[in-house]
Design a protein around this motif. Structure first.
Motif, PDB file in Angstrom:
ATOM      1  N   UNK A  69       0.841  -1.087   0.080  1.00 62.20           N
ATOM      2  CA  UNK A  69       0.041   0.143  -0.163  1.00 62.20           C
ATOM      3  C   UNK A  69       0.950   1.250  -0.125  1.00 62.20           C
ATOM      4  N   UNK A  70       0.334   2.332  -0.524  1.00 57.80           N
ATOM      5  CA  UNK A  70       0.811   3.760  -0.523  1.00 57.80           C
ATOM      6  C   UNK A  70       0.947   4.255   1.053  1.00 57.80           C
ATOM      7  N   UNK A  71       1.753   4.936   1.194  1.00 55.61           N
ATOM      8  CA  UNK A  71       1.877   5.475   2.692  1.00 55.61           C
ATOM      9  C   UNK A  71       0.475   6.381   2.935  1.00 55.61           C
ATOM     10  N   UNK A  72       0.005   7.097   1.856  1.00 60.72           N
ATOM     11  CA  UNK A  72      -1.125   8.021   2.251  1.00 60.72           C
ATOM     12  C   UNK A  72      -2.415   6.976   2.448  1.00 60.72           C
ATOM     13  N   UNK A  73      -2.539   5.988   1.776  1.00 59.61           N
ATOM     14  CA  UNK A  73      -3.840   5.078   2.011  1.00 59.61           C
ATOM     15  C   UNK A  73      -3.413   4.257   3.295  1.00 59.61           C
ATOM     16  N   UNK A  84       0.022   3.573  -8.957  1.00 60.12           N
ATOM     17  CA  UNK A  84       1.008   4.067 -10.027  1.00 60.12           C
ATOM     18  C   UNK A  84       2.331   3.936 -10.010  1.00 60.12           C
ATOM     19  N   UNK A  85       2.923   3.913  -9.081  1.00 59.73           N
ATOM     20  CA  UNK A  85       4.644   3.642  -8.863  1.00 59.73           C
ATOM     21  C   UNK A  85       4.928   1.988  -9.276  1.00 59.73           C
ATOM     22  N   UNK A  86       4.033   1.070  -8.995  1.00 65.71           N
ATOM     23  CA  UNK A  86       4.113  -0.302  -9.565  1.00 65.71           C
ATOM     24  C   UNK A  86       3.895  -0.147 -10.805  1.00 65.71           C
ATOM     25  N   UNK A  87       3.094   0.227 -11.440  1.00 73.62           N
ATOM     26  CA  UNK A  87       2.604   0.268 -12.788  1.00 73.62           C
ATOM     27  C   UNK A  87       3.917   1.030 -13.518  1.00 73.62           C
ATOM     28  N   UNK A  89       8.519  -0.363   5.910  1.00 80.25           N
ATOM     29  CA  UNK A  89       8.626   0.784   4.780  1.00 80.25           C
ATOM     30  C   UNK A  89       9.500   0.609   3.785  1.00 80.25           C
ATOM     31  N   UNK A  90       9.096   0.746   2.631  1.00 73.09           N
ATOM     32  CA  UNK A  90      10.220   0.599   1.462  1.00 73.09           C
ATOM     33  C   UNK A  90      10.125   1.917   0.869  1.00 73.09           C
ATOM     34  N   UNK A  91      11.318   2.340   0.123  1.00 73.00           N
ATOM     35  CA  UNK A  91      11.132   3.771  -0.514  1.00 73.00           C
ATOM     36  C   UNK A  91      11.319   3.547  -2.069  1.00 73.00           C
ATOM     37  N   UNK A  92      11.434   2.155  -2.746  1.00 75.62           N
ATOM     38  CA  UNK A  92      11.738   1.994  -3.985  1.00 75.62           C
ATOM     39  C   UNK A  92      10.611   1.086  -4.511  1.00 75.62           C
ATOM     40  N   UNK A 150       4.816   1.637   0.828  1.00 73.97           N
ATOM     41  CA  UNK A 150       5.579   2.182  -0.028  1.00 73.97           C
ATOM     42  C   UNK A 150       5.639   3.694   0.184  1.00 73.97           C
ATOM     43  N   UNK A 151       6.708   4.499   0.350  1.00 72.99           N
ATOM     44  CA  UNK A 151       6.895   5.673   1.060  1.00 72.99           C
ATOM     45  C   UNK A 151       7.991   6.600   0.379  1.00 72.99           C
ATOM     46  N   UNK A 152       7.925   7.643   0.199  1.00 72.42           N
ATOM     47  CA  UNK A 152       9.074   8.634   0.300  1.00 72.42           C
ATOM     48  C   UNK A 152       9.891   8.691   1.301  1.00 72.42           C
TER      49      UNK A 152
END
Length: 194
Positions: free
Chosen positions: A62-66, A130-133, A101-104, A86-88
């Motif tokens: 999941x994304x960090x925002x979600x 979007x990042x994974x696609x 937490x993973x950044x890539x 997935x986070x920045x």
């Protein structure tokens, strides 16, 4: 190898939340309309089948925002599966429960695949999708399309690179006529053609 499958509910016009989503209103104005179909998640019909399949996945990305808007799923999305967020920016302190937490995006996909073994990995969130696609790491899309036009909010497929992502329809399921109009949904599963 594990299949990475996006599981997302969206309006016919592509929104996954209504406008003005926030921590206090995670689905935004009118966004919870997208989830009326989940009222039938324990029924023997197609919506119950789809939810059962999603709950059988062995890892979550999941994304960090979600993740934050979902209140971290109280540390357990389902059955204690590993959660890869997935986070920045990795937050300080140890993550709760099975969270990593993973950044890539590619590294996130690799860790989730390894954790899931021969099972499936569930993906939640527009940013993670979007990042994974963009990284070429999505195998399938399981879209739950609700017959409503939200008009505004957060779109699932914004911010993709200009390259085409070709899809092959694998399955289309719809509840029968006995389902209330406000619980209607079409479940579409697509394979990403590499």
């Amino acid at each position: 190898m594990a299949t990475i499958r996006v599981y997302m509910t969206m309006s016919l016009d592509g929104y996954v939340t209504g406008p003005q989503d926030s921590m206090d209103d995670p689905m935004g104005v009118g966004g919870f309309r997208l989830f009326n179909w989940l009222d039938r998640r324990n029924d023997p019909g197609v919506s119950g089948q789809v939810v059962g399949e999603s709950m059988a996945t062995r890892a979550l990305i999941a994304g960090r925002r979600t993740y934050e808007h979902a209140n971290h799923w109280q540390g357990d999305h389902h059955n204690g599966v590993p959660m890869f967020i997935l986070t920045h920016n990795v937050p300080d302190g140890p993550p709760p429960g099975t969270v990593r937490f993973v950044t890539d995006a590619r590294e996130c996909a690799a860790q989730a695949r390894a954790a899931a073994g021969d099972g499936d990995v569930m993906v939640h969130g527009a940013g993670a999708t979007q990042a994974l696609l963009a990284a070429g790491e999505v195998d399938e899309l399981e879209m739950h399309v609700v017959p409503v036009l939200l008009g505004q909010g957060r779109r699932l497929f914004d911010n993709l690179p200009p390259d085409h992502v070709e899809l092959e329809l694998m399955r289309q399921l719809t509840p029968g006529d006995e389902v209330d109009r406000l619980q209607q949904v079409t479940h579409l599963r697509y394979r990403v053609v590499q």
